[in-house]
Design an enzyme around this catalytic site. Structure first.
Site, PDB file in Angstrom:
ATOM      1  N   CYS A 236      43.588  41.382  68.744  1.00 49.72           N
ATOM      2  CA  CYS A 236      43.638  39.868  68.076  1.00 49.72           C
ATOM      3  C   CYS A 236      44.634  39.123  68.876  1.00 49.72           C
ATOM      4  O   CYS A 236      44.573  37.806  69.140  1.00 49.72           O
ATOM      5  CB  CYS A 236      42.826  39.511  66.722  1.00 49.72           C
ATOM      6  N   HIS A 477      45.583  39.146  60.403  1.00 49.53           N
ATOM      7  CA  HIS A 477      44.736  38.985  62.052  1.00 49.53           C
ATOM      8  C   HIS A 477      46.098  37.582  62.489  1.00 49.53           C
ATOM      9  O   HIS A 477      45.798  36.809  61.906  1.00 49.53           O
ATOM     10  CB  HIS A 477      43.784  38.872  61.316  1.00 49.53           C
TER      11      HIS A 477
END
Length: 1140
Positions: A236, A477
């Site tokens: 990510c 994330h």
């Protein structure tokens, strides 16, 4: 109307939905206590809001949600009577809000549970209009009309759609308490079979189009015009950076200008171009596997999150190299590079030292600062050097001075990295900084420029992107908010999903700090206890664009800007994929057929008629492959085969090949019905093989003797004829090949076969022959001439091998030439024959060869060594072999010299092993000692440093177990062919975890060298041999950002410290000592690191004197730079980033 399923008892409150048309149960959402208010649980009865006070109740149930605008709201009360007589599923009257009809859905006796159930649902008579939806905040209140203080409330929010038209509470209130008083209530909720249900409904406007969206069947391209990137595992961070760079249009155009037309997919510039082009043209999320593979990343890299700043710098370096000499050269520097000036200015004398440096990004402190402006002011803050910290000015001695950094220019695209991760002195570990920190949508960078900077144009910057990290140090994330167009809105790029975003979502919600009044889009419950919880999601990297250059930074990227070969290649790949897909889709209509003829049999050397799946055998021995429609007829296949081998179809018939129980594949019977379909023929005769295997028999003219069944004669199961195949073993050429086939009667004697063979081979009639039946590879049996074929149990498809019979003298002559005279022995050789590829184990062996040898699986270690020794012209007693890991190609384990072990056993993986041994390859070493002598030796692995620390060679040597370091030096000299002068100046030292441990004296015992230490050897630098009085040593090591993060496999070294030498001169010697040159050396920051629990670097300027700063005995010299050492891969803590 479908049924709402009963929920588990441990869910005190559930919200779920019903599909009115197809009866499908919808997803269930658990509502936390903060989202559900039960009036009976209030601590203060006097504070209870009455149910008929609608305004007060609405404030509790429908608090304002920041950043959301109300479209419409209403309150509606349904008076419920005759509770017990109501239908199991009842609906209240329709009311309207936000231009849509609504009603309450009610289960008086519960929806398959011991609770009464209430839901809010859309009230359309028919199905709602296509694409209809409403975002609704609502609350339901059940109350006693005779006593409004007795009530139960629940609240929720939901995106009502065509598919999810209802939402509410399955366990609204327990049935057993519904109609009777309780300790908390003097009167029941439902009294005299009556109660009121008030619905508070607020329809809110959807600012982004995805408010409370469940993202089922969500189409990013349709909703936003853009697509996302797929996450491979933990990529990510890579995705957010790539999207940011992609929407820096001038960067994208520069990447497109790199010539890549003839480059392979291992070229990262080409794969980045392809990725950008797919982001432009694809309707679905794009994968990054092709790109990361071109980076040289492996699985461990895909699943290790890395630092975005470091990744960005390495990517820029890689692209800069690829842009040299192209149209795009210097375009990255123009976009991303600014300049800083580091200065020291004396206060009392006229002396100034300045150094101008480039920067690609700026790291700003977060902890202790409120916003971007404060961090910039901290960055350029001036430090006064006085007292014990006075500055030594050349020609002026120690002076008070001002020291600082100021900006000379800012780039067009400004990357700001916020230091959200810092070393915590309380926990002695890295921690994430979640403090509140604001950044503006626009800011003026001019106040941070030097007085001499060119300010002819404004330095006003507009926010273009916010890269966010959500989570903590160990797990998190990344996603990005980006503004693709100059005056457009921000979009959220979260891996494969792209959504519209508000300015509040982009900025305010990523400032960090404590959660505000809103949590997950809904206000906190006013009755919930206030707990300070810091946001774990906050801005980590900011991208600003210079406003007066935005049109140049964000030009339109047209089809003309993209390399034409990209679309051409992608079209070709797409066509190939579609063809393969079509073949897969149509596979059920086709059958794979493999056919052999007599020509394949004659070209084949080995067992059976051919090797059906051996792709390495000669092409002329390979079966013919046909992809045949299952519905086609046998005669159609006959015609195809006949055309391929250029014969009349009338002279071809196909035989079924069957798998016999003895693991052989032989013809069984011919296909005699031309009109039968291929599918029927396969189903009837095929032995569950994935391929339909056939032998194509070709009729030939009659020859003298019984060698051909008349073609026109019908052949049935009672036929007296059998077809046998003949092979010839030729000892002279050591070959075993097919000759052909012929027909014999079952009652013919085996001896009657001999004249036919002699005729076929054109040999004299008195030539003696030996006949063998090839039953299976391990069973080759001599045939008895007087037996009939029936007595010998010969049947259709059997193979008979013949050879000339040799006298004892002739056989011995063949033996002397290393030839096998007997076919049976040759068959045994074939069974145990194996081709082994040998690789030299040490890359330092200049004469090391990679070669193949054909060997026998029954060989012992000594026989194997004899064969390899003959090939290498090396003594067999000095050969050592190592098995190879089949998965990695690396060395697995050394083979012990066991006189009873066979080669087959050496190459067999034991059942308890977790790695597989390569069955056909070995490493070899030609040792200086015999294996017997080797037992008295110790293997040492050391790193030889021939050129400072920039080059390292792993050397493996054998030294006596009772030897000393001086013996190691002598052996290393011989192995590396070092001259006597170099050998006399060798230094050996140990390092551990990237730090210098100790130098080994010549008399140090080899037995004391530990395996867990790194052993290094180098030639002592000349400056050490010429040390003057006052000179001393300092140990040096490598780290990145934090001294506690030493490069685990970096090469530490000793360095000479000279009294009074300014660091500008010291760096010149450091460059010679390390061998690091050019830009890599310029990027190193040098610091003195003091020994402490929390080592803190004291960074050195050119005017500093190392001998003065490093005044403590335990001080070490630190080299702060990114770790690019290849040996760091696989260490604990994850791999470093690399892009090849």
């Amino acid at each position: 109307m479908g049924v709402i399923q009963e929920q588990p008892d441990d869910q005190a409150m559930v919200i779920d939905g019903l599909d009115q048309d197809n009866g499908k149960t919808q997803d269930v959402t658990i509502i936390s206590p903060q989202q559900s208010i039960d009036s009976g649980s209030a601590d203060d009865k006097d504070s209870i809001v009455l149910a008929d006070d609608h305004e007060a109740m609405k404030k509790i149930l429908l608090p304002d949600i920041p950043d959301l605008e109300t479209e419409d709201e209403t309150t509606y009360t349904w008076k419920i009577e005759n509770w017990r007589k109501m239908e199991r599923r009842s609906r209240g009257p329709v009311f309207h809000c936000g231009g849509a009809p609504w009603r309450v859905l009610f289960f008086p006796q519960g929806n398959n549970c011991d609770f009464t159930s209430f839901y809010l649902e859309q009230g359309f008579d028919e199905k709602p209009p296509e694409n209809w939806y409403k975002c609704v905040q609502f609350g339901l209140v059940l109350w006693n009309p005779n006593d409004p203080s007795v009530h139960v409330t629940h609240q929720a929010h939901h995106r009502f759609t065509v598919d999810e038209g209802d939402w509410g509470f399955t366990k609204f209130y327990e049935l057993r308490l519904l109609m009777s008083p309780t300790k908390e209530r003097a009167r029941p909720l439902v009294e005299d079979e009556s109660a009121n249900l008030t619905a508070y409904v607020r329809v809110v406007k959807d600012p982004t189009g995805v408010l409370w969206h469940n993202f089922l069947n969500y189409d990013s391209k349709k909703e936003t015009g853009y697509v996302g990137l797929k996450n491979q595992g933990a990529t990510c961070y890579l995705n957010s950076l790539l999207q940011s760079l992609y929407f820096t249009n001038s960067f994208r155009k520069a990447v497109y200008q790199i010539p890549t037309e003839n480059e392979p997919l291992s070229n990262s510039a080409l794969t980045l171009q392809r990725l950008f082009y797919l982001l432009q043209t694809s309707n679905e999320a794009v994968g990054t596997y092709e790109l990361t593979r071109s980076f040289g990343w492996e699985t461990q890299d895909i699943f290790a999150q890395q630092d975005v700043q470091e990744l960005n710098r390495i990517l820029m370096e890689s692209l800069e190299q690829k842009m040299k000499g192209t149209q795009a050269e210097n375009s990255l520097a123009k976009l991303f590079v600014g300049k800083t000036k580091t200065y020291i200015k004396c206060i009392n004398v006229d002396y100034t030292s300045e150094r101008i440096e480039d920067f690609w990004d700026i790291q700003l402190n977060v902890r202790g600062f409120k916003n971007l402006d404060e961090s910039f002011k901290d960055y350029i803050a001036v430090e006064t050097m006085d007292g014990e910290n006075k500055y030594f000015a050349e020609g002026h001695g120690l002076q008070d001075a001002k020291k600082g950094v100021i900006f000379e220019s800012f780039p067009e695209v400004l990357h700001l990295h916020l230091k959200r991760f810092e070393y915590d002195l309380n926990t002695y570990a890295m921690q994430k900084v979640n403090d509140h920190y604001e950044f503006p949508e626009e800011f003026d960078a001019a106040p941070y420029l030097s007085e001499d900077a060119d300010q002819s144009e404004p330095y006003t910057y507009a926010l273009h992107g916010v890269l966010v990290h959500s989570g903590d140090l160990n797990a998190g994330h990344y996603y990005a908010f980006l503004r693709p167009e100059k005056d457009g809105r921000f979009l959220k790029f979260d891996d494969d999903r792209v959504t519209k975003a508000t300015l509040r979502e982009t900025m305010d919600e990523n400032f960090g700090g404590d959660y505000g009044p809103a949590t997950n889009g809904l206000p906190r419950n006013p009755q919930a206890r206030a707990i300070s919880v810091k946001r774990s999601m906050n801005a980590y990297m900011l991208v600003y664009l210079r406003k007066n250059k935005i049109d140049e930074i964000l030009p339109a990227v047209t089809e003309e800007d993209t390399p034409p070969h990209l679309q051409k290649k992608l079209d070709e790949e797409r066509a190939t994929r579609e063809l393969r897909k079509r073949e897969r889709d149509e596979q059920h209509l086709y059958l794979n057929v493999k056919v052999i003829t007599e020509s394949q049999f004659k070209a084949h050397q080995g067992f059976d008629l051919t090797s059906w799946d051996d792709k390495d055998q000669p092409e002329e021995a390979q079966p013919r492959h046909y992809r045949v429609l299952k519905a086609s007829l046998v005669k159609d296949l006959v015609e195809k085969v006949a055309a391929d081998i250029c014969v009349d179809p009338c002279n071809v018939r196909l035989w079924i090949m069957v798998n016999r129980q003895n693991k052989t594949v032989r013809p069984d019977q011919p296909l005699t019905i031309p009109e039968m379909s291929i599918e029927d023929a396969s189903n009837k005769h095929n032995n569950k093989s994935s391929d339909f295997r056939l032998w194509a028999e070709v009729a030939t003219e009659n020859k003298p003797g019984k060698n051909l069944e008349p073609w026109a004669q019908a052949r049935d199961s009672n036929s007296a004829w059998i077809v046998v195949f003949l092979k010839r073993y030729d000892p002279g050429s050591q070959t075993l090949r097919g000759v052909g086939h012929l027909y014999m009667r079952k009652n013919d004697k085996v001896a009657e076969l001999i004249p036919a063979i002699l005729t076929e081979m054109n040999w004299p009639r008195d030539t003696p022959l030996k006949l063998y039946e090839e039953i299976k590879p391990q069973m080759i049996e001599p045939m008895k001439p007087k037996q009939t074929f029936n007595q010998a149990e010969i049947q259709d498809g059997d193979i008979i091998c013949f050879q000339k019979s040799y006298t004892e003298k002739e056989a011995q002559a063949l033996f002397r030439e290393s030839l096998i005279p007997d076919a049976k022995d040759f068959y045994d050789l074939l069974v145990n024959r194996i081709v082994i590829k040998f690789h030299p184990k040490s890359s330092h062996i200049a004469e090391g060869k990679v070669f193949d040898l054909t060997l026998n699986k029954k060989m012992t270690y000594d026989q194997l060594a004899e064969k390899v020794g003959d090939f290498l012209d090396a003594p067999p007693t000095h050969l050592r072999f190592t098995t190879i890991n089949a998965a990695t190609g690396g060395a697995r384990s050394t083979i012990k010299r066991n006189p009873n072990a066979t080669l087959h056993q050496m190459l067999t993986t034991t059942y308890y092993s977790n790695t597989t041994i390569s069955p056909n390859s070995l490493y070899y070493e030609v040792l200086e000692l015999s294996l017997t002598e080797l037992e008295t030796m110790k293997t040492l692995k050391l790193f030889w440093l021939p050129e400072g620390i920039v080059k390292e060679e792993l050397v493996e040597i054998l030294v006596p177990k009772n030897g000393q370091v001086q013996d190691v030096a002598a052996i290393l000299q011989k192995k590396l062919e070092l001259d006597d002068e170099t050998a006399s100046k060798l230094r050996f030292y140990e390092s551990h975890l990237g730090r210098f441990y100790k130098e080994l004296e010549p008399a140090f015992n080899v037995a004391g060298i530990q395996d867990y230490m790194n052993l290094l050897a180098e030639r002592r630098p000349n400056e050490e041999l010429e040390m003057e009085e006052g000179d001393r040593f300092i140990n040096a090591f490598h780290y990145h950002k934090e001294p506690s993060k030493a490069h685990a496999f970096g090469i530490p070294f000793r360095f000479v410290v000279k009294q009074g030498e300014i660091f500008e001169k010291t760096k010149e010697r450091l460059q010679l000592r390390t061998g690091i040159k050019g830009k890599p050396f310029e990027k190193i920051k040098f610091a003195v690191v003091r020994k402490s629990n929390v080592p803190k670097p004291i960074y050195l300027s050119d005017e500093d004197i190392l001998a003065d700063v490093a005044s403590e005995t335990d001080d070490v010299l630190g080299l702060d730079h990114i770790d690019k050492n290849s040996r760091t891969w696989g260490r604990s803590g994850g791999p470093e980033i690399r892009i090849r």
